[in-house]
Design a protein around this motif. Structure first.
Motif, PDB file in Angstrom:
ATOM      1  N   VAL A 324       0.840  -1.202   0.000  1.00 35.11           N
ATOM      2  CA  VAL A 324       0.000   0.000   0.000  1.00 35.11           C
ATOM      3  C   VAL A 324       0.875   1.252   0.000  1.00 35.11           C
ATOM      4  O   VAL A 324       0.625   2.205  -0.736  1.00 35.11           O
ATOM      5  N   LEU A 325       1.940   1.226   0.827  1.00 35.43           N
ATOM      6  CA  LEU A 325       2.823   2.389   0.894  1.00 35.43           C
ATOM      7  C   LEU A 325       3.483   2.641  -0.447  1.00 35.43           C
ATOM      8  O   LEU A 325       3.706   3.783  -0.845  1.00 35.43           O
ATOM      9  N   ALA A 326       3.810   1.553  -1.141  1.00 32.96           N
ATOM     10  CA  ALA A 326       4.501   1.719  -2.414  1.00 32.96           C
ATOM     11  C   ALA A 326       3.558   2.260  -3.478  1.00 32.96           C
ATOM     12  O   ALA A 326       3.941   3.089  -4.292  1.00 32.96           O
ATOM     13  N   VAL A 327       2.297   1.794  -3.476  1.00 38.45           N
ATOM     14  CA  VAL A 327       1.372   2.184  -4.535  1.00 38.45           C
ATOM     15  C   VAL A 327       0.645   3.475  -4.188  1.00 38.45           C
ATOM     16  O   VAL A 327       0.455   4.356  -5.019  1.00 38.45           O
ATOM     17  N   ARG A 328       0.198   3.565  -2.930  1.00 41.29           N
ATOM     18  CA  ARG A 328      -0.628   4.697  -2.523  1.00 41.29           C
ATOM     19  C   ARG A 328      -0.239   5.104  -1.109  1.00 41.29           C
ATOM     20  O   ARG A 328      -0.893   4.714  -0.134  1.00 41.29           O
ATOM     21  N   PRO A 329       0.833   5.909  -0.987  1.00 40.99           N
ATOM     22  CA  PRO A 329       1.392   6.193   0.345  1.00 40.99           C
ATOM     23  C   PRO A 329       0.383   6.816   1.312  1.00 40.99           C
ATOM     24  O   PRO A 329       0.534   6.680   2.519  1.00 40.99           O
ATOM     25  N   GLN A 330      -0.625   7.486   0.792  1.00 36.17           N
ATOM     26  CA  GLN A 330      -1.559   8.140   1.714  1.00 36.17           C
ATOM     27  C   GLN A 330      -2.616   7.175   2.240  1.00 36.17           C
ATOM     28  O   GLN A 330      -3.447   7.551   3.051  1.00 36.17           O
ATOM     29  N   GLY A 331      -2.590   5.926   1.789  1.00 32.63           N
ATOM     30  CA  GLY A 331      -3.573   4.945   2.246  1.00 32.63           C
ATOM     31  C   GLY A 331      -4.669   4.777   1.226  1.00 32.63           C
ATOM     32  O   GLY A 331      -4.909   5.642   0.393  1.00 32.63           O
ATOM     33  N   LEU A 332      -5.370   3.623   1.308  1.00 31.66           N
ATOM     34  CA  LEU A 332      -6.312   3.274   0.242  1.00 31.66           C
ATOM     35  C   LEU A 332      -7.458   4.276   0.117  1.00 31.66           C
ATOM     36  O   LEU A 332      -7.830   4.662  -0.977  1.00 31.66           O
ATOM     37  N   LEU A 333      -8.033   4.689   1.254  1.00 34.60           N
ATOM     38  CA  LEU A 333      -9.218   5.536   1.166  1.00 34.60           C
ATOM     39  C   LEU A 333      -8.992   6.933   1.751  1.00 34.60           C
ATOM     40  O   LEU A 333      -9.922   7.567   2.213  1.00 34.60           O
ATOM     41  N   ALA A 334      -7.745   7.385   1.743  1.00 33.97           N
ATOM     42  CA  ALA A 334      -7.478   8.696   2.334  1.00 33.97           C
ATOM     43  C   ALA A 334      -8.161   9.781   1.512  1.00 33.97           C
ATOM     44  O   ALA A 334      -8.238   9.691   0.292  1.00 33.97           O
TER      45      ALA A 334
END
Lengths: 336, 359
Positions: A324-334
């Motif tokens: 998740v950090l690698a793809v979307r560092p802000q989190g999945l549903l941020a």
């Protein structure tokens, strides 16, 4: 939703296929080849159910954590201590009065008061200094952990499940078909389902309160820009105290839940702090739906992992976080 | 774009904090030399218990805390995984080298196993750092804390390499040139040499172009990016350097105790390192060692002290926690900062900072 599909058709398709495969695995009767390769369906189904109910518990803990973080930018590392303390309070109350529901109420109120006191006495004084606030919560968690060890010792405690909720319940999920053609249904502990239901109800209630009420509107506005909100005449300090109390109280209540279907001992505070951290990192910090999704993912990953790859169960959770950090560092549903 | 460009940076640009210019000024102060000489002749003064259990252990913890001090003080990144990196280096020393667990240890000679362990731990720390720099400030704490706890639970569950919760015992320590390097006095000098090396390296790097650029990144990443510096590359390089220091500390740690288990990489231990660095003060390298000495003294003597004044002797962590809280709330620069402020008040006009304990 439709915007997401338009923007990422590939990802949406992958998610759709994954959901369909999961539903098929849960509802269909498994063909013999799959049972040979993958083990019995009963094992899989109970792992899924354990994962979902554990996710419910994680959601209860992490939602308070993410709420406090979202509004006050305070990484409250005492959250695990508040969880454990709530559990101890619940245990004491349930031993004294024998009432399970009362122990929830007491744990919520006492821990919420502690949270409010922490916000008023400590965090208000160092507002805006995020790193320092976090350090203070580390110090407080050490102090709390030692005080609790002092007061309650190193023993294991478990809260008695109320008599009405003891025992298994049959669920309409086929685990296998006997040679006589008769279907075998999944047996599952009732108390876990009740707790899952409670978590879902609390989650929906929080969502409604945040999105459909005036107070929720103030809190959401505070998450977006608390300075402007304060300038508009809202008593932001009061909102901070209330949100901190609510978040802490949720942790305390989760402690009672944890003490009912697992147990309490020193060290559990760290375990649940870690769980909340991973849940909100995956789901997106400050987002309630994110906490729900993250809790579900972490709960399922832990339980399925411990059934199918027991040595590396914890690594699965961790790898998901890394991914998740690698793809979307802000989190999945941020939100942002 | 890259680290090679750093030489352009004017020194002093990032000297908003007194931290930058201080280390070299220290070397001229007589008290520093006194402490250095004291540390060198320590084996003549202290007996085996004090030499290893107090000073040796303080220096080792100080090395690990120094790596955190470097990241936090110069890079503005509070990493809770420094002990995890040290622990991995320790584990790798035990796994690659020889130990009592013959089914796990590969039995390589120490001169091969130790550099390999340090390299692996540095690699691990760099990868962890690469993840952590994707986020900032408080997020870094959360992510490195999650990495530290994941490693702890992993060592607990993994039997093939880490031997589960029993860990690896009777780790063989180096013997060469006819000397047992784990004998008290020889080992003390090994620790002292490594500590001095790390201290010197950090002090030097803080004033080298790379260190100055890193402090620039700490103070204003956006401006540094505008000036053409690769902000993330600097941060990752800082993690790599700090990991190497932490790994050195980890190797010494496993030689010191001759065993390693998940307990030595637990989350509480990781937080201890943060306490040491913060209590000592993250503005200057010496803070890490001051903090470590205080921590070890407290850990060793609190029990006797509390019992002596009629209290429960087991409340060591309570005392540490309260002390940490007091430092965080009242002196963000730690003991070193407190000391400097006291000097500022009492001896105005005297030589500036410097002259405190050297380890």
């Amino acid at each position: 939703m439709s915007r997401f599909v338009e923007r990422y058709p590939g990802r949406a398709l992958a998610i759709l296929i994954a959901v369909a495969a999961a539903l098929w695995l849960i509802f269909a009767t498994w063909p013999p080849g799959l049972e040979e390769a993958f083990g019995r369906k009963k094992v899989f189904l109970s792992a899924v159910f354990n994962g979902v109910t554990l996710g419910g518990l994680y959601f209860l803990v992490a939602s308070g954590f993410t709420l406090i973080f979202g509004l006050m930018r305070n990484v409250n590392l005492t959250h695990g201590s508040l969880y454990l303390f709530g559990g101890y309070i619940g245990y004491a109350v349930s031993v004294a009065t024998g009432s399970w529901l009362l122990s929830f109420l007491c744990a919520f109120i006492v821990v919420a008061l502690i949270g409010a006191a922490m916000q008023i006495l400590v965090f208000r004084r160092i507002e805006g200094q995020e790193l320092r606030q976090t350090m203070v919560t580390i110090g407080l968690s050490i102090v709390f952990a030692d005080l609790m060890l002092w007061a309650f010792g190193g023993n294991f405690y478990q809260i008695q499940t109320p008599a009405a909720l003891v025992g298994p319940i049959e669920l309409p999920f086929v685990t296998a078909v006997k040679s006589s053609g008769e279907a075998v249904y999944l047996q599952y502990p009732m108390v876990r389902l009740v707790i899952l239901l409670a978590a879902v109800v609390i989650g929906i209630a929080m969502w409604v309160a945040l999105n459909r009420t005036r107070i929720g509107m103030i809190v959401r506005a505070g998450v977006d820009d608390r300075d402007i909100l304060a300038a508009m005449g809202v008593r932001i300090q009061l909102v901070f105290v209330l949100v901190f109390a609510l978040g802490a109280g949720l942790a305390g209540m989760a402690g009672v839940v944890g003490a009912t279907f697992q147990s309490l001992s020193p060290g559990e505070d760290l375990r649940f702090l870690l769980a909340s951290l991973v849940v909100v990192i995956i789901g997106g910090m400050g987002s309630i739906p994110g906490a729900a999704l993250g809790a579900l993912i972490v709960g399922l990953a832990e339980q399925l992992g411990s059934v199918y790859i027991p040595t590396y169960a914890i690594v699965v959770t961790f790898l998901i976080m890394v991914l998740v950090l690698a793809v979307r560092p802000q989190g999945l549903l941020a939100g942002r | 774009m890259s680290i090679a460009q750093d030489a352009r940076l004017q020194p002093g640009k990032s000297a908003e904090r007194p931290a930058t210019a201080a280390p070299t000024r220290d070397f001229g102060h007589p008290a520093v030399w006194a402490v250095a000489v004291l540390l060198v002749i320590m084996p003549l003064i202290a007996n085996g218990f004090f030499l290893i259990e107090i000073f040796g252990t303080s220096l080792i913890l100080g090395i690990v805390a120094l790596s955190l001090m470097f990241l936090a003080g110069y890079g503005g990144m509070v990493s809770l995984m420094q002990l995890t990196i040290a622990g991995l280096a320790g584990y790798m020393t035990a796994v690659l080298g020889a130990s009592g667990n013959a089914n796990i240890s590969l039995g390589w000679p120490w001169w091969l196993a130790t550099p390999m362990a340090i390299a692996l731990a540095t690699l691990f720390g760099t990868i962890g750092g690469t993840l952590a720099v994707r986020t900032e400030g408080i997020y870094t704490i959360m992510i490195t804390l999650a990495i530290a706890s994941a490693f702890y639970y992993f060592t607990n569950q993994n039997w093939a390499i880490f031997n589960g919760h029993t860990g690896i015992n009777s780790v063989v320590t180096p013997h060469f040139l006819g000397i047992d390097w784990r004998a008290d006095i020889a080992f003390y000098y090994v620790i002292l040499a490594v500590a001095a090396l790390c201290f010197g390296a950090v002090s030097y790097l803080a004033r080298a172009p790379f260190g100055l650029a890193l402090q620039g990144v700490r103070d204003n990443p956006r401006r540094m990016a505008t000036l053409g510096f690769n902000v993330n590359a600097h941060r990752i390089a800082a993690y790599a350097f700090a990991s190497c220091i932490a790994a050195l500390g980890g190797v010494l740690q496993v030689w010191n105790y001759r065993q390693i288990s998940p307990g030595s990489v637990g989350v509480e231990r990781a937080i201890d390192i943060l306490i040491i660095a913060v209590v000592g003060g993250t503005s200057r390298p010496i803070g890490a060692f001051v903090g470590a000495l205080i921590f070890v003294l407290l850990r060793t003597f609190t029990l006797d002290f509390l019992v002596a004044i009629g209290l429960d002797g087991n409340r060591f962590r309570l005392l540490i926690g309260l002390g940490f809280l007091a430092i965080v709330l009242f002196s963000p620069d730690g003991i070193v900062g407190l000391w400097e402020r006291l000097r500022g008040w009492s001896g105005q006009g005297k030589a500036q900072a410097g002259g405190e304990r050297h380890g």
